[in-house]
Design a protein around this motif. Structure first.
Motif, PDB file in Angstrom:
ATOM      1  N   PRO A   1       0.728  -1.051   0.009  1.00 29.40           N
ATOM      2  CA  PRO A   1      -0.039   0.033   0.043  1.00 29.40           C
ATOM      3  C   PRO A   1       0.897   1.211  -0.089  1.00 29.40           C
ATOM      4  O   PRO A   1       0.681   2.074  -0.696  1.00 29.40           O
ATOM      5  CB  PRO A   1      -0.862  -0.007   1.127  1.00 29.40           C
ATOM      6  N   GLU A   2       1.997   1.222   0.653  1.00 28.53           N
ATOM      7  CA  GLU A   2       2.959   2.392   0.671  1.00 28.53           C
ATOM      8  C   GLU A   2       3.504   2.830  -0.645  1.00 28.53           C
ATOM      9  O   GLU A   2       4.190   3.726  -1.000  1.00 28.53           O
ATOM     10  CB  GLU A   2       3.771   2.452   1.757  1.00 28.53           C
ATOM     11  N   LEU A   3       3.413   1.733  -1.685  1.00 31.30           N
ATOM     12  CA  LEU A   3       4.455   1.862  -2.907  1.00 31.30           C
ATOM     13  C   LEU A   3       3.494   1.731  -4.182  1.00 31.30           C
ATOM     14  O   LEU A   3       4.314   1.987  -5.214  1.00 31.30           O
ATOM     15  CB  LEU A   3       5.399   0.687  -2.875  1.00 31.30           C
ATOM     16  N   HIS A   4       2.081   1.329  -3.806  1.00 28.61           N
ATOM     17  CA  HIS A   4       1.515   1.185  -5.171  1.00 28.61           C
ATOM     18  C   HIS A   4       0.161   2.086  -5.112  1.00 28.61           C
ATOM     19  O   HIS A   4      -0.445   2.204  -4.157  1.00 28.61           O
ATOM     20  CB  HIS A   4       0.908  -0.338  -5.168  1.00 28.61           C
ATOM     21  N   LEU A   5      -0.211   2.497  -6.304  1.00 26.60           N
ATOM     22  CA  LEU A   5      -1.317   3.353  -6.287  1.00 26.60           C
ATOM     23  C   LEU A   5      -1.938   3.160  -7.765  1.00 26.60           C
ATOM     24  O   LEU A   5      -1.266   2.452  -8.907  1.00 26.60           O
ATOM     25  CB  LEU A   5      -0.976   4.921  -6.751  1.00 26.60           C
ATOM     26  N   GLU A   6      -3.170   3.461  -8.009  1.00 28.56           N
ATOM     27  CA  GLU A   6      -3.834   3.016  -9.336  1.00 28.56           C
ATOM     28  C   GLU A   6      -3.994   4.510  -9.768  1.00 28.56           C
ATOM     29  O   GLU A   6      -4.639   5.225  -9.327  1.00 28.56           O
ATOM     30  CB  GLU A   6      -5.293   2.570  -8.981  1.00 28.56           C
TER      31      GLU A   6
ATOM     32  N   ILE B   1      -4.626   2.084 -14.352  1.00 30.75           N
ATOM     33  CA  ILE B   1      -3.218   1.681 -14.395  1.00 30.75           C
ATOM     34  C   ILE B   1      -2.750   1.456 -13.005  1.00 30.75           C
ATOM     35  O   ILE B   1      -2.940   2.419 -12.248  1.00 30.75           O
ATOM     36  CB  ILE B   1      -2.480   2.389 -15.107  1.00 30.75           C
ATOM     37  N   LEU B   2      -2.132   0.154 -12.751  1.00 24.95           N
ATOM     38  CA  LEU B   2      -1.465  -0.073 -11.532  1.00 24.95           C
ATOM     39  C   LEU B   2      -0.093   0.465 -11.599  1.00 24.95           C
ATOM     40  O   LEU B   2       0.464  -0.021 -12.466  1.00 24.95           O
ATOM     41  CB  LEU B   2      -1.573  -1.422 -10.933  1.00 24.95           C
TER      42      LEU B   2
ATOM     43  N   THR C   1       9.349  -1.164 -12.752  1.00 21.93           N
ATOM     44  CA  THR C   1       8.997  -1.288 -13.875  1.00 21.93           C
ATOM     45  C   THR C   1       7.495  -2.019 -13.898  1.00 21.93           C
ATOM     46  O   THR C   1       6.884  -2.042 -15.000  1.00 21.93           O
ATOM     47  CB  THR C   1       9.602  -1.963 -14.823  1.00 21.93           C
ATOM     48  N   LEU C   2       6.931  -2.141 -12.610  1.00 20.61           N
ATOM     49  CA  LEU C   2       5.743  -2.615 -12.563  1.00 20.61           C
ATOM     50  C   LEU C   2       4.729  -1.781 -13.300  1.00 20.61           C
ATOM     51  O   LEU C   2       4.611  -0.693 -12.913  1.00 20.61           O
ATOM     52  CB  LEU C   2       5.274  -2.761 -11.234  1.00 20.61           C
ATOM     53  N   CYS C   3       3.712  -2.209 -14.172  1.00 21.90           N
ATOM     54  CA  CYS C   3       2.623  -1.452 -14.621  1.00 21.90           C
ATOM     55  C   CYS C   3       1.844  -2.578 -15.333  1.00 21.90           C
ATOM     56  O   CYS C   3       2.246  -3.172 -16.209  1.00 21.90           O
ATOM     57  CB  CYS C   3       3.281  -0.477 -15.842  1.00 21.90           C
ATOM     58  N   HIS C   4       0.304  -2.665 -14.715  1.00 21.64           N
ATOM     59  CA  HIS C   4      -0.428  -3.389 -15.385  1.00 21.64           C
ATOM     60  C   HIS C   4      -1.695  -2.347 -15.452  1.00 21.64           C
ATOM     61  O   HIS C   4      -1.849  -1.404 -14.903  1.00 21.64           O
ATOM     62  CB  HIS C   4      -1.019  -4.273 -14.286  1.00 21.64           C
ATOM     63  N   ALA C   5      -2.412  -2.682 -16.581  1.00 17.32           N
ATOM     64  CA  ALA C   5      -3.593  -1.889 -16.818  1.00 17.32           C
ATOM     65  C   ALA C   5      -4.929  -2.586 -17.025  1.00 17.32           C
ATOM     66  O   ALA C   5      -4.763  -3.604 -17.683  1.00 17.32           O
ATOM     67  CB  ALA C   5      -3.441  -1.133 -17.993  1.00 17.32           C
ATOM     68  N   ARG C   6      -6.131  -1.956 -16.857  1.00 21.93           N
ATOM     69  CA  ARG C   6      -7.377  -2.417 -17.230  1.00 21.93           C
ATOM     70  C   ARG C   6      -7.976  -1.202 -18.103  1.00 21.93           C
ATOM     71  O   ARG C   6      -7.947  -0.245 -17.504  1.00 21.93           O
ATOM     72  CB  ARG C   6      -8.138  -2.853 -16.204  1.00 21.93           C
ATOM     73  N   TRP C   7      -8.550  -1.798 -19.017  1.00 21.69           N
ATOM     74  CA  TRP C   7      -9.035  -0.848 -20.143  1.00 21.69           C
ATOM     75  C   TRP C   7     -10.713  -0.878 -20.300  1.00 21.69           C
ATOM     76  O   TRP C   7     -11.205  -1.805 -20.106  1.00 21.69           O
ATOM     77  CB  TRP C   7      -8.433  -1.155 -21.565  1.00 21.69           C
TER      78      TRP C   7
END
Length: 110
Positions: free
Chosen positions: A67-72, A91-92, A100-106
């Protein structure tokens, strides 16, 4: 040996970073109609909101969230031609600049 301190994005930098990612991937991941709508209205109506990442991301992509390192980042268009807000992507992102973490829901993705 000490652990190096993390280099974190500011919230403004993270918003800019989210838009860069969105714009690189939008044409491939949005419907042609949604992509054209974005292109037509981006200058006047595009927005990004940063919110806490939810556990949904762990289910969708088998990632472990901190939680302290990830945002949407929620990217969309504010009211356009009488239509309410249109959410185009979620986008996460990591707040850490070198992650380099990056995930997306479109929009339209099941």
């Amino acid at each position: 040996m000490s652990t190096p301190e993390l280099e974190l994005w500011t919230l403004d930098e993270l918003c800019d970073h989210a838009f860069v990612i969105f714009e690189e991937l939008a044409e491939e991941n949005l419907s042609p109609a949604d992509f054209q709508l974005y292109l037509q209205h981006a200058d006047a109506s595009a927005f990004v909101d940063l919110v806490d990442a939810t556990a949904e991301w762990e289910d969708w992509f088998a990632v472990e969230l901190e939680p302290e390192l990830h945002l949407e980042a929620r990217i969309g268009l504010a009211e356009v031609a009488g239509q309410p807000e249109i959410l185009l992507a979620r986008i996460l992102l990591s707040k850490e600049k070198h992650e380099t973490l990056c995930h997306a829901r479109w929009r339209g993705q099941e």
